[in-house]
Motif scaffolding. Structure first.
Motif, short mmCIF file in Angstrom:
data_model
loop_
_atom_site.label_atom_id
_atom_site.label_comp_id
_atom_site.label_asym_id
_atom_site.label_seq_id
_atom_site.Cartn_x
_atom_site.Cartn_y
_atom_site.Cartn_z
N PRO A 284 0.80 -1.23 0.00
CA PRO A 284 0.00 0.00 0.00
C PRO A 284 0.83 1.27 0.00
O PRO A 284 0.48 2.25 -0.65
N PHE A 285 1.98 1.30 0.71
CA PHE A 285 2.82 2.48 0.75
C PHE A 285 3.51 2.70 -0.58
O PHE A 285 3.63 3.83 -1.05
N ALA A 286 3.96 1.63 -1.21
CA ALA A 286 4.60 1.75 -2.51
C ALA A 286 3.64 2.25 -3.55
O ALA A 286 3.98 3.08 -4.39
N LEU A 287 2.40 1.80 -3.52
CA LEU A 287 1.42 2.23 -4.51
C LEU A 287 1.04 3.69 -4.31
O LEU A 287 0.70 4.38 -5.26
N CYS A 288 1.10 4.15 -3.06
CA CYS A 288 0.88 5.58 -2.83
C CYS A 288 1.96 6.39 -3.53
O CYS A 288 1.70 7.46 -4.08
N ALA A 289 3.18 5.89 -3.49
CA ALA A 289 4.27 6.60 -4.13
C ALA A 289 4.09 6.68 -5.64
O ALA A 289 4.49 7.65 -6.27
N VAL A 290 3.51 5.65 -6.24
CA VAL A 290 3.30 5.63 -7.68
C VAL A 290 2.44 6.80 -8.13
O VAL A 290 2.64 7.38 -9.18
N ASP B 259 -0.71 -0.28 -9.81
CA ASP B 259 -0.32 -1.60 -9.32
C ASP B 259 1.19 -1.66 -9.37
O ASP B 259 1.87 -0.70 -9.78
N SER B 260 1.78 -2.80 -8.98
CA SER B 260 3.22 -2.96 -9.02
C SER B 260 3.57 -4.44 -9.08
O SER B 260 2.70 -5.31 -8.91
N THR B 261 4.86 -4.70 -9.31
CA THR B 261 5.35 -6.08 -9.33
C THR B 261 5.89 -6.50 -7.96
O THR B 261 6.49 -7.57 -7.85
N LEU B 262 5.69 -5.70 -6.92
CA LEU B 262 6.10 -6.08 -5.57
C LEU B 262 5.34 -7.33 -5.13
O LEU B 262 4.21 -7.57 -5.55
N ASP B 263 5.97 -8.13 -4.27
CA ASP B 263 5.32 -9.33 -3.77
C ASP B 263 4.00 -8.99 -3.09
O ASP B 263 3.92 -8.03 -2.31
N ASP B 264 2.95 -9.76 -3.39
CA ASP B 264 1.63 -9.59 -2.79
C ASP B 264 1.00 -8.23 -3.06
O ASP B 264 0.13 -7.78 -2.32
N SER B 265 1.43 -7.56 -4.13
CA SER B 265 0.85 -6.27 -4.48
C SER B 265 -0.62 -6.43 -4.88
O SER B 265 -1.00 -7.42 -5.51
N GLU B 266 -1.43 -5.45 -4.53
CA GLU B 266 -2.83 -5.41 -4.89
C GLU B 266 -3.11 -4.16 -5.71
O GLU B 266 -2.51 -3.11 -5.48
N THR B 267 -4.00 -4.26 -6.68
CA THR B 267 -4.39 -3.09 -7.45
C THR B 267 -5.01 -2.03 -6.54
O THR B 267 -5.85 -2.33 -5.69
N THR B 268 -4.57 -0.80 -6.71
CA THR B 268 -5.06 0.31 -5.90
C THR B 268 -5.89 1.26 -6.75
O THR B 268 -5.48 1.64 -7.86
N PHE B 269 -7.04 1.65 -6.23
CA PHE B 269 -7.91 2.65 -6.86
C PHE B 269 -7.94 3.88 -5.95
O PHE B 269 -7.92 3.74 -4.72
N GLY B 270 -8.02 5.06 -6.55
CA GLY B 270 -8.05 6.25 -5.70
C GLY B 270 -8.48 7.48 -6.45
O GLY B 270 -8.73 7.45 -7.66
N ALA B 271 -8.53 8.58 -5.72
CA ALA B 271 -8.89 9.87 -6.28
C ALA B 271 -8.39 10.97 -5.36
O ALA B 271 -8.21 10.74 -4.15
N ARG B 272 -8.17 12.12 -5.94
CA ARG B 272 -7.83 13.30 -5.14
C ARG B 272 -8.64 14.48 -5.63
O ARG B 272 -8.95 14.59 -6.82
N ALA B 273 -8.98 15.35 -4.71
CA ALA B 273 -9.65 16.61 -5.02
C ALA B 273 -8.69 17.73 -4.65
O ALA B 273 -8.29 17.86 -3.49
N ARG B 274 -8.30 18.52 -5.65
CA ARG B 274 -7.29 19.54 -5.44
C ARG B 274 -7.88 20.94 -5.64
O ARG B 274 -8.55 21.20 -6.63
N ALA B 275 -7.59 21.83 -4.69
CA ALA B 275 -7.99 23.23 -4.79
C ALA B 275 -6.77 24.06 -5.20
O ALA B 275 -5.70 23.94 -4.60
N TRP B 276 -6.96 24.88 -6.23
CA TRP B 276 -5.91 25.80 -6.69
C TRP B 276 -6.21 27.18 -6.12
O TRP B 276 -7.14 27.85 -6.55
N PHE B 277 -5.40 27.60 -5.14
CA PHE B 277 -5.61 28.90 -4.51
C PHE B 277 -5.03 30.02 -5.36
O PHE B 277 -5.54 31.15 -5.37
N THR B 278 -3.91 29.73 -6.05
CA THR B 278 -3.31 30.64 -7.02
C THR B 278 -2.86 29.79 -8.20
O THR B 278 -3.12 28.59 -8.25
#
Length: 211
Positions: free
Chosen positions: A7-13, A165-184
């Motif tokens: 999970p931490f590695a997939l966050c980095a991706v 996803d990744s080729t790391l041992d026991d890796s699982e496909t990760t789904f996600g989303a982010r909502a970003r506000a542009w202040f400037t």
């Protein structure tokens, strides 16, 4: 232990993004993030139960002549208990290619080399610690979309779904989303969420973009 690394590695991706007039969004950037990863199943070390871990990260991206970009990131998570503690560290270096689909949308393909380390330490009767670590490395890959959701004079909002996803041992496909506000035109803040079969992560990010 290797199932905890993924999970931490997939966050980095999917943590970093960047900029040029040929794409709908800027990409060259520096950013930081803080958050929490919550495991779907608790695990126990010497009587200490772990259900979540605090995480933080730093990332940077540079786009080359309006085309592909290179990026690097480091993220770390840790949690201390009465008789033990755990640490997870992920380093990544790679890049991607953004394709403008519309004046308000980009499709981004990305791949990275990942190096991860999970370390668990337990207290012993002599006041010291016994530690064991588990290292892994592999290729991370994913695709994301960047969409101007609510353009306006008082600020702009971006929606960014992704899958990785990744080729790391026991890796699982990760789904996600982010909502970003542009202040400037440069300063942004985002709320990020990702989920896999093993864990869910929620984090807050600040990213400075160069236009």
């Amino acid at each position: 232990m290797k199932r905890l690394i993924a999970p931490f590695a997939l966050c980095a991706v999917t943590a970093t993004q960047v900029a040029h007039s040929e794409t709908a969004f800027p990409y060259t950037s520096l950013g930081v993030s803080v958050g929490e990863t919550r495991f779907d199943e608790d695990f126990v070390i010497l009587g200490d139960s772990y259900s979540s871990i605090s995480v933080a990260g730093f990332q940077g991206t540079y786009q080359i002549n309006g085309g592909p970009y290179v990026q690097g990131s480091v993220s770390a998570g840790s949690e201390d208990k009465s008789q033990s503690d755990i640490e997870v560290t992920t380093l990544s270096i790679g890049g991607g290619f953004p394709v403008q689909l519309h004046r308000r949308a980009d499709l981004v393909f990305q791949a990275e080399l990942l190096s991860t380390e999970f370390e668990a330490c337990v207290d012993n009767v002599n006041g010291g610690q016994f530690c064991d670590d588990d290292d892994d490395s592999g290729l991370g890959y994913g695709v994301s979309a960047r969409i101007w959701a609510v353009p306006g004079n008082l600020g702009q909002f971006e929606f960014n779904p992704f899958i990785s996803d990744s080729t790391l041992d026991d890796s699982e496909t990760t789904f996600g989303a982010r909502a970003r506000a542009w202040f400037t035109a440069n300063h942004t803040a985002s709320l990020n969420f990702s989920t896999s079969d093993d864990a869910d992560t929620v984090s807050l990010s600040y990213i400075y973009f160069w236009q």
